[in-house]
Design a protein around this motif. Structure first.
Motif, PDB file in Angstrom:
ATOM      1  N   ASP A   1     -14.529  11.150  26.585  1.00 38.17           N
ATOM      2  CA  ASP A   1     -14.832  11.850  27.842  1.00 38.17           C
ATOM      3  C   ASP A   1     -13.637  12.655  28.346  1.00 38.17           C
ATOM      4  N   ILE A   2     -12.442  12.122  28.205  1.00 36.19           N
ATOM      5  CA  ILE A   2     -11.251  12.848  28.683  1.00 36.19           C
ATOM      6  C   ILE A   2     -11.089  14.149  27.909  1.00 36.19           C
ATOM      7  N   GLN A   3     -11.256  14.088  26.563  1.00 33.61           N
ATOM      8  CA  GLN A   3     -11.134  15.298  25.749  1.00 33.61           C
ATOM      9  C   GLN A   3     -12.208  16.319  26.130  1.00 33.61           C
ATOM     10  N   ARG A   4     -13.426  15.832  26.474  1.00 33.40           N
ATOM     11  CA  ARG A   4     -14.491  16.749  26.871  1.00 33.40           C
ATOM     12  C   ARG A   4     -14.124  17.483  28.155  1.00 33.40           C
ATOM     13  N   ASP A   5     -13.558  16.754  29.116  1.00 34.38           N
ATOM     14  CA  ASP A   5     -13.186  17.389  30.385  1.00 34.38           C
ATOM     15  C   ASP A   5     -12.122  18.460  30.173  1.00 34.38           C
ATOM     16  N   ILE A   6     -11.172  18.173  29.280  1.00 34.38           N
ATOM     17  CA  ILE A   6     -10.106  19.155  29.025  1.00 34.38           C
ATOM     18  C   ILE A   6     -10.667  20.427  28.410  1.00 34.38           C
ATOM     19  N   VAL A   7     -11.539  20.268  27.387  1.00 38.33           N
ATOM     20  CA  VAL A   7     -12.125  21.448  26.734  1.00 38.33           C
ATOM     21  C   VAL A   7     -13.013  22.208  27.715  1.00 38.33           C
ATOM     22  N   LEU A   8     -13.779  21.490  28.534  1.00 39.35           N
ATOM     23  CA  LEU A   8     -14.647  22.149  29.510  1.00 39.35           C
ATOM     24  C   LEU A   8     -13.819  22.986  30.486  1.00 39.35           C
ATOM     25  N   LYS A   9     -12.695  22.467  30.923  1.00 45.58           N
ATOM     26  CA  LYS A   9     -11.825  23.216  31.835  1.00 45.58           C
ATOM     27  C   LYS A   9     -11.329  24.503  31.166  1.00 45.58           C
TER      28      LYS A   9
ATOM     29  N   ALA B   1     -21.669  32.066  24.085  1.00 44.84           N
ATOM     30  CA  ALA B   1     -20.730  31.359  23.214  1.00 44.84           C
ATOM     31  C   ALA B   1     -20.287  30.046  23.858  1.00 44.84           C
ATOM     32  N   ARG B   2     -20.084  30.084  25.184  1.00 45.84           N
ATOM     33  CA  ARG B   2     -19.701  28.863  25.891  1.00 45.84           C
ATOM     34  C   ARG B   2     -20.785  27.799  25.771  1.00 45.84           C
ATOM     35  N   LYS B   3     -22.017  28.207  25.868  1.00 40.60           N
ATOM     36  CA  LYS B   3     -23.132  27.260  25.795  1.00 40.60           C
ATOM     37  C   LYS B   3     -23.179  26.588  24.427  1.00 40.60           C
ATOM     38  N   LEU B   4     -22.954  27.364  23.357  1.00 41.54           N
ATOM     39  CA  LEU B   4     -22.957  26.798  22.002  1.00 41.54           C
ATOM     40  C   LEU B   4     -21.823  25.798  21.825  1.00 41.54           C
ATOM     41  N   LEU B   5     -20.644  26.166  22.291  1.00 47.90           N
ATOM     42  CA  LEU B   5     -19.483  25.292  22.136  1.00 47.90           C
ATOM     43  C   LEU B   5     -19.652  24.012  22.954  1.00 47.90           C
ATOM     44  N   LEU B   6     -20.141  24.153  24.187  1.00 45.96           N
ATOM     45  CA  LEU B   6     -20.268  22.995  25.057  1.00 45.96           C
ATOM     46  C   LEU B   6     -21.300  21.995  24.521  1.00 45.96           C
ATOM     47  N   ALA B   7     -22.350  22.518  23.898  1.00 46.41           N
ATOM     48  CA  ALA B   7     -23.373  21.619  23.339  1.00 46.41           C
ATOM     49  C   ALA B   7     -22.772  20.746  22.236  1.00 46.41           C
ATOM     50  N   GLU B   8     -21.949  21.357  21.383  1.00 44.42           N
ATOM     51  CA  GLU B   8     -21.310  20.584  20.311  1.00 44.42           C
ATOM     52  C   GLU B   8     -20.277  19.606  20.885  1.00 44.42           C
ATOM     53  N   VAL B   9     -19.555  20.030  21.940  1.00 41.08           N
ATOM     54  CA  VAL B   9     -18.575  19.147  22.585  1.00 41.08           C
ATOM     55  C   VAL B   9     -19.271  17.923  23.183  1.00 41.08           C
TER      56      VAL B   9
ATOM     57  N   LYS C   1     -22.042  16.625  22.268  1.00 40.78           N
ATOM     58  CA  LYS C   1     -22.527  15.791  21.163  1.00 40.78           C
ATOM     59  C   LYS C   1     -21.404  14.921  20.604  1.00 40.78           C
ATOM     60  N   LEU C   2     -20.246  15.520  20.367  1.00 43.32           N
ATOM     61  CA  LEU C   2     -19.123  14.770  19.793  1.00 43.32           C
ATOM     62  C   LEU C   2     -18.568  13.751  20.791  1.00 43.32           C
ATOM     63  N   SER C   3     -18.488  14.122  22.067  1.00 45.18           N
ATOM     64  CA  SER C   3     -17.918  13.212  23.058  1.00 45.18           C
ATOM     65  C   SER C   3     -18.794  11.977  23.256  1.00 45.18           C
ATOM     66  N   GLN C   4     -20.109  12.137  23.142  1.00 41.90           N
ATOM     67  CA  GLN C   4     -20.999  10.989  23.276  1.00 41.90           C
ATOM     68  C   GLN C   4     -20.891  10.057  22.080  1.00 41.90           C
ATOM     69  N   VAL C   5     -20.772  10.654  20.882  1.00 44.51           N
ATOM     70  CA  VAL C   5     -20.697   9.834  19.660  1.00 44.51           C
ATOM     71  C   VAL C   5     -19.361   9.107  19.578  1.00 44.51           C
ATOM     72  N   GLN C   6     -18.276   9.809  19.918  1.00 44.61           N
ATOM     73  CA  GLN C   6     -16.935   9.249  19.744  1.00 44.61           C
ATOM     74  C   GLN C   6     -16.343   8.693  21.031  1.00 44.61           C
ATOM     75  N   ASN C   7     -17.067   8.758  22.152  1.00 46.52           N
ATOM     76  CA  ASN C   7     -16.579   8.234  23.435  1.00 46.52           C
ATOM     77  C   ASN C   7     -15.259   8.903  23.839  1.00 46.52           C
TER      78      ASN C   7
ATOM     79  N   PHE D   1     -11.134  17.805  19.326  1.00 49.30           N
ATOM     80  CA  PHE D   1     -12.228  17.348  18.461  1.00 49.30           C
ATOM     81  C   PHE D   1     -11.972  17.875  17.046  1.00 49.30           C
ATOM     82  N   PRO D   2     -11.164  17.186  16.256  1.00 53.37           N
ATOM     83  CA  PRO D   2     -10.828  17.662  14.900  1.00 53.37           C
ATOM     84  C   PRO D   2     -12.053  17.854  14.006  1.00 53.37           C
TER      85      PRO D   2
END
Length: 448
Positions: free
Chosen positions: A27-35, A9-17, A19-25, A61-62
């Motif tokens: 990075d800070i939100q990605r680090d928070i969700v990854l933690k 489940a983590r792998k699925l969620l992280l892949a989408e995160v 994807k969204l972080s690269q498109v919307q720039n 990531f709304p």
């Protein structure tokens, strides 16, 4: 032992995160969700549902893909386990309702209910523990988000969002039932062998962390407000200077401009607004210095005007300490006259001739007002002196045994003195003494 989030489940969620972080720039939100995801992978407990997974990522990531959430939740939950357990145990709908009511009852925040249950069947208190765990984790997550937003702020909007995250963290802490921490979580851990321990010390640490972040955000918000106020005042001063039609208006605008620059120097350097304000201040000061250079280029005319202003300011200060004697008013008149003499030296061809003429008109009007005050003072002093002479003359002329005709004459003389004293004007040096003599004369007239 089940973990709250499995690796698939983590792998699925992280892949989408990613994807969204690269498109919307983001990075800070990605680090928070990854933690968050990494913490849940190693945390034992009830597997997260689709709704809980959605809360975990959608605040950062709304636009998170709902299909990915559904697929991740399906992998995170063991399919068919609940149905099999229900069939094996023979649980009916009525028993489920009764059991739900019992669980709701024992999880009420009343020690007399919870303590016996904690000793006998602590598993029934699991909803409370899950609620505590969720609020605790959300509080820490919100503080981490606030820390990222504030310490790596790129705009005032980041500070504002950080302040909102701190408020959410405080709300989560307020929902924690602190009154039973310290024994119930420890009891359930002893019976069930769980590894989660939430105690008073942890709550205090979380509260201290939220408090420190709240203080930091408070300082940052204040600094942002000061920066915005200073910049607004500075722009207003610049516009006022451009629209100024008289030297007085220009001076007022320049003073406001300088005051705005001073406000920028007072911003705390440890804040985002302080760092931004320092850069802007250099540009603003350069612009202000260029303006000052243009003003200084007016040369001798400005020197004459400045000298006239010195005399005028001195006259204004001295005039504020009224009442004044005739000699003091005369000295103030001399100051105004000195100011006018310097302005009259500005020739019609000088660059600031119109400005000098504006000052000349203003100072001439103020000189006239002072001359009027001098006349009022002189006349009031004369009126008082005449009244005092009349009083002395009246006292010396009083007979030892006055008859009725003397009494009438005395009344007439007193009335003349009263009329004379009433001519003394307020805000003069003679007014106070005149009022005292007036009261005495009126009292004596009343007796007669």
């Amino acid at each position: 032992m089940m973990m709250r989030l499995n690796s698939q489940a983590r792998k699925l969620l992280l892949a989408e995160v990613d994807k969204l972080s690269q498109v919307q720039n983001l990075d800070i939100q990605r680090d928070i969700v990854l933690k968050r995801l990494d913490k849940l992978v190693t945390q034992p407990g009830q597997p997260l549902s689709q709704g809980e997974l959605e809360q975990l990522v959608t605040d950062m990531f709304p636009s998170f893909n709902q299909q990915v959430l559904q697929k991740a939740a399906k992998h995170n939950q063991g399919s068919g386990k609940i149905t099999k357990i229900a069939k094996i145990g023979g649980i009916t709908a009525a028993s489920v309702v009764a059991l739900s009511g019992l669980v709701w009852l024992v999880n009420l925040p009343y020690p007399m209910i919870r303590r016996p249950v904690a000793r006998v069947a602590p598993i029934l208190l699991l909803p409370s523990y899950l609620s505590m765990d969720r609020n605790y984790r959300e509080a820490i997550a919100h503080v981490e988000q606030a820390d990222q937003l504030v310490n790596q702020a790129t705009s005032a909007a980041d500070i504002t969002l950080g302040a909102e995250k701190v408020k959410l963290a405080q709300q989560n802490l307020d929902k924690l039932p602190v009154w039973f921490l310290g024994y119930e979580p420890i009891m359930i851990c002893r019976y069930m062998g769980c590894s989660w321990h939430f105690t008073f010390d942890e709550f205090n640490r979380a509260r201290a962390q939220v408090g420190r972040m709240d203080a930091r955000v408070f300082q940052e918000v204040n600094a942002v407000n000061q920066l915005q106020t200073a910049e607004t005042d500075l722009q207003s001063a610049k516009q006022a200077f451009q629209k100024a039609t008289t030297p007085a208006q220009q001076e007022a605008a320049i003073a406001d401009w300088q005051n705005s620059l001073n406000q920028l120097t007072l911003l705390p350097q440890s804040t985002w607004a302080g760092n931004v304000g320092e850069t802007k201040l250099r540009n603003y000061q350069q612009e202000f210095q260029q303006l000052a250079g243009r003003i200084a280029g007016s040369g001798q005319t400005q020197t004459m005007i400045a000298a006239a202003q010195q005399f005028a300011n001195r006259a204004i200060v001295d005039a504020q300490k009224a009442p004044h004697t005739v000699a003091e008013w005369q000295q103030i008149i001399n100051l105004w006259q000195n100011a006018l003499d310097r302005l009259q030296q500005v020739k019609s061809g000088d660059p600031d001739y119109l400005a000098a003429q504006s000052y000349l008109a203003d100072y001439t009007q103020k000189l006239g007002a002072v001359q009027i005050q001098l006349g009022v003072e002189q006349k009031s002093v004369d009126q008082l002196n005449q009244a005092k002479q009349q009083i002395q003359s009246l006292i010396s002329s009083l007979p030892d045994k006055p008859n009725p005709s003397d009494r009438n004459q005395l009344i007439s003389n007193l009335q003349q003195i009263i009329d004379q004293l009433k001519q003394v004007k307020p805000n003069t040096t003679a007014y106070s003494e005149a009022q005292q003599l007036l009261k005495q004369a009126e009292a004596k007239l009343s007796q007669l």
